[in-house]
Design a protein around this motif. Sequence first.
Motif, PDB file in Angstrom:
ATOM      1  N   ARG A 271      -6.226  17.388 -11.437  1.00  0.00           N
ATOM      2  CA  ARG A 271      -7.444  16.606 -11.643  1.00  0.00           C
ATOM      3  C   ARG A 271      -7.224  15.598 -12.779  1.00  0.00           C
ATOM      4  N   THR A 272      -7.490  14.305 -12.496  1.00  0.00           N
ATOM      5  CA  THR A 272      -7.212  13.260 -13.477  1.00  0.00           C
ATOM      6  C   THR A 272      -8.319  12.209 -13.492  1.00  0.00           C
ATOM      7  N   GLN A 273      -8.455  11.491 -14.602  1.00  0.00           N
ATOM      8  CA  GLN A 273      -9.555  10.543 -14.800  1.00  0.00           C
ATOM      9  C   GLN A 273      -9.454   9.343 -13.848  1.00  0.00           C
ATOM     10  N   ARG A 274     -10.652   8.949 -13.349  1.00  0.00           N
ATOM     11  CA  ARG A 274     -10.795   7.685 -12.616  1.00  0.00           C
ATOM     12  C   ARG A 274     -11.354   6.672 -13.623  1.00  0.00           C
ATOM     13  N   THR A 275     -10.622   5.560 -13.872  1.00  0.00           N
ATOM     14  CA  THR A 275     -11.008   4.617 -14.922  1.00  0.00           C
ATOM     15  C   THR A 275     -11.151   3.195 -14.360  1.00  0.00           C
TER      16      THR A 275
ATOM     17  N   SER B 108      -9.905   0.115  -4.554  1.00  0.00           N
ATOM     18  CA  SER B 108     -11.305   0.087  -4.990  1.00  0.00           C
ATOM     19  C   SER B 108     -11.465  -0.576  -6.353  1.00  0.00           C
ATOM     20  N   GLY B 109     -10.318  -0.901  -7.016  1.00  0.00           N
ATOM     21  CA  GLY B 109     -10.382  -1.508  -8.342  1.00  0.00           C
ATOM     22  C   GLY B 109     -10.300  -0.488  -9.459  1.00  0.00           C
ATOM     23  N   ASP B 110     -10.226   0.812  -9.121  1.00  0.00           N
ATOM     24  CA  ASP B 110     -10.107   1.854 -10.133  1.00  0.00           C
ATOM     25  C   ASP B 110      -8.640   2.018 -10.521  1.00  0.00           C
ATOM     26  N   TYR B 111      -8.417   2.706 -11.642  1.00  0.00           N
ATOM     27  CA  TYR B 111      -7.061   2.947 -12.138  1.00  0.00           C
ATOM     28  C   TYR B 111      -6.792   4.442 -12.196  1.00  0.00           C
ATOM     29  N   ILE B 112      -5.510   4.784 -12.025  1.00  0.00           N
ATOM     30  CA  ILE B 112      -5.078   6.167 -12.104  1.00  0.00           C
ATOM     31  C   ILE B 112      -3.744   6.219 -12.827  1.00  0.00           C
ATOM     32  N   ALA B 113      -3.550   7.231 -13.689  1.00  0.00           N
ATOM     33  CA  ALA B 113      -2.331   7.347 -14.482  1.00  0.00           C
ATOM     34  C   ALA B 113      -1.192   7.869 -13.622  1.00  0.00           C
ATOM     35  N   ASP B 114      -0.039   7.245 -13.743  1.00  0.00           N
ATOM     36  CA  ASP B 114       1.142   7.640 -12.976  1.00  0.00           C
ATOM     37  C   ASP B 114       1.585   9.049 -13.314  1.00  0.00           C
ATOM     38  N   VAL B 115       1.330   9.501 -14.552  1.00  0.00           N
ATOM     39  CA  VAL B 115       1.841  10.789 -14.989  1.00  0.00           C
ATOM     40  C   VAL B 115       1.251  11.960 -14.190  1.00  0.00           C
ATOM     41  N   ASP B 116       0.108  11.735 -13.493  1.00  0.00           N
ATOM     42  CA  ASP B 116      -0.557  12.822 -12.762  1.00  0.00           C
ATOM     43  C   ASP B 116      -0.404  12.710 -11.255  1.00  0.00           C
ATOM     44  N   ILE B 117       0.410  11.778 -10.742  1.00  0.00           N
ATOM     45  CA  ILE B 117       0.551  11.648  -9.285  1.00  0.00           C
ATOM     46  C   ILE B 117       2.028  11.690  -8.904  1.00  0.00           C
ATOM     47  N   GLU B 118       2.259  12.177  -7.703  1.00  0.00           N
ATOM     48  CA  GLU B 118       3.610  12.283  -7.158  1.00  0.00           C
ATOM     49  C   GLU B 118       3.921  11.027  -6.338  1.00  0.00           C
TER      50      GLU B 118
ATOM     51  N   GLN C 234       0.840  -1.187   0.000  1.00  0.00           N
ATOM     52  CA  GLN C 234       0.000   0.000   0.000  1.00  0.00           C
ATOM     53  C   GLN C 234       0.883   1.248   0.000  1.00  0.00           C
ATOM     54  N   ASN C 235       1.331   1.631  -1.210  1.00  0.00           N
ATOM     55  CA  ASN C 235       2.024   2.903  -1.352  1.00  0.00           C
ATOM     56  C   ASN C 235       1.001   3.995  -1.672  1.00  0.00           C
ATOM     57  N   THR C 236       1.407   5.181  -1.491  1.00  0.00           N
ATOM     58  CA  THR C 236       0.491   6.312  -1.676  1.00  0.00           C
ATOM     59  C   THR C 236       1.050   7.261  -2.713  1.00  0.00           C
ATOM     60  N   GLY C 237       0.168   7.759  -3.566  1.00  0.00           N
ATOM     61  CA  GLY C 237       0.546   8.776  -4.542  1.00  0.00           C
ATOM     62  C   GLY C 237      -0.302  10.022  -4.333  1.00  0.00           C
ATOM     63  N   LEU C 238       0.327  11.180  -4.461  1.00  0.00           N
ATOM     64  CA  LEU C 238      -0.371  12.458  -4.292  1.00  0.00           C
ATOM     65  C   LEU C 238      -0.818  12.960  -5.655  1.00  0.00           C
ATOM     66  N   VAL C 239      -2.143  13.131  -5.812  1.00  0.00           N
ATOM     67  CA  VAL C 239      -2.682  13.614  -7.084  1.00  0.00           C
ATOM     68  C   VAL C 239      -2.283  15.079  -7.260  1.00  0.00           C
TER      69      VAL C 239
ATOM     70  N   ALA D 278      -7.122  17.050  -7.384  1.00  0.00           N
ATOM     71  CA  ALA D 278      -5.777  17.446  -6.976  1.00  0.00           C
ATOM     72  C   ALA D 278      -5.697  17.552  -5.461  1.00  0.00           C
ATOM     73  N   GLY D 279      -4.556  17.122  -4.881  1.00  0.00           N
ATOM     74  CA  GLY D 279      -4.335  17.198  -3.443  1.00  0.00           C
ATOM     75  C   GLY D 279      -4.767  15.955  -2.683  1.00  0.00           C
ATOM     76  N   VAL D 280      -5.371  14.978  -3.377  1.00  0.00           N
ATOM     77  CA  VAL D 280      -5.850  13.766  -2.715  1.00  0.00           C
ATOM     78  C   VAL D 280      -4.706  12.730  -2.706  1.00  0.00           C
ATOM     79  N   ASN D 281      -4.526  12.094  -1.560  1.00  0.00           N
ATOM     80  CA  ASN D 281      -3.600  10.966  -1.477  1.00  0.00           C
ATOM     81  C   ASN D 281      -4.351   9.675  -1.864  1.00  0.00           C
ATOM     82  N   VAL D 282      -3.813   8.956  -2.848  1.00  0.00           N
ATOM     83  CA  VAL D 282      -4.468   7.746  -3.363  1.00  0.00           C
ATOM     84  C   VAL D 282      -3.617   6.537  -2.996  1.00  0.00           C
ATOM     85  N   ASP D 283      -4.272   5.537  -2.384  1.00  0.00           N
ATOM     86  CA  ASP D 283      -3.560   4.287  -2.094  1.00  0.00           C
ATOM     87  C   ASP D 283      -3.324   3.521  -3.411  1.00  0.00           C
TER      88      ASP D 283
END
Length: 237
Positions: free
Chosen positions: A155-159, A216-226, A147-152, A180-185
């Motif tokens: 604003r980026t698509q939830r897919t 949650s099973g959703d995907y997020i692009a690495d290019v938009d998270i820290e 469980q690593n965390t990325g900082l959005v 933007a500003g949300v930490n995503v597991d």
Amino acid sequence: MLKFAARVSMTTLCVLTAIGVASAQPASAKTIELGGVDQQVVIKWCNAKLGLNVLGAGQPTNAFDPYSWRCGHTPLLMDGGGVDMNAVCVQQYGAPAEAYVSNPKWAWSWNCRRVEADPAPQAAPAPQPAPAPQAAPAPQASAPITQNTGLVKTRTQRTTAPNLASQYSPTSGSPQWWEAGVNVDLQCSVHGQPVKGFFSFNIPGGFDDLWYRTPSGDYIADVDIETGTLSSVTPPC
């Protein structure tokens, strides 16, 4: 001169040669009758022995004595010694072969036979020990989920898959965006559609195909998270 038969009769008596050599039959043996001794073969054997080429160079000196066969320099002078009928049988039929007399009162009663020893019985193979029972393989543990965390960062698509075409629709009832500003597991990573985003300035060509799946099973692009690196920070999905 006596008229000689080309071949002689076959029976199964003791093994003797014209020069008086006896052969004992091995125990547990099979006897194959080969046929009578051909006088022409005797003549060839005598000619080879004496270095001659004389017709009638091998014959008995007494028609009623099978042990009277001699080799001679002429048909009338049997002065070349006795005939080895065992050797004649080998010459006529091939080795192994041996000679024997079927009628001790007739000179042309020499026959040939082959004695083949029965093969020795094969020992039964020693019983093989039963193989030790194999332990059941340990169940393979699934890849650990880190469980690593990325900082959005924007604003980026939830897919639902690692591509933009699978973004949630407005009528799906699910959020369409990560704000933007949300930490995503981040659960695991996968390579998908190359996209551009917040960190494209750090990437040669600007496109990044690394995506993360969330719990949650959703995907997020690495290019938009820290995440602190352009490489994956989780195990592959």
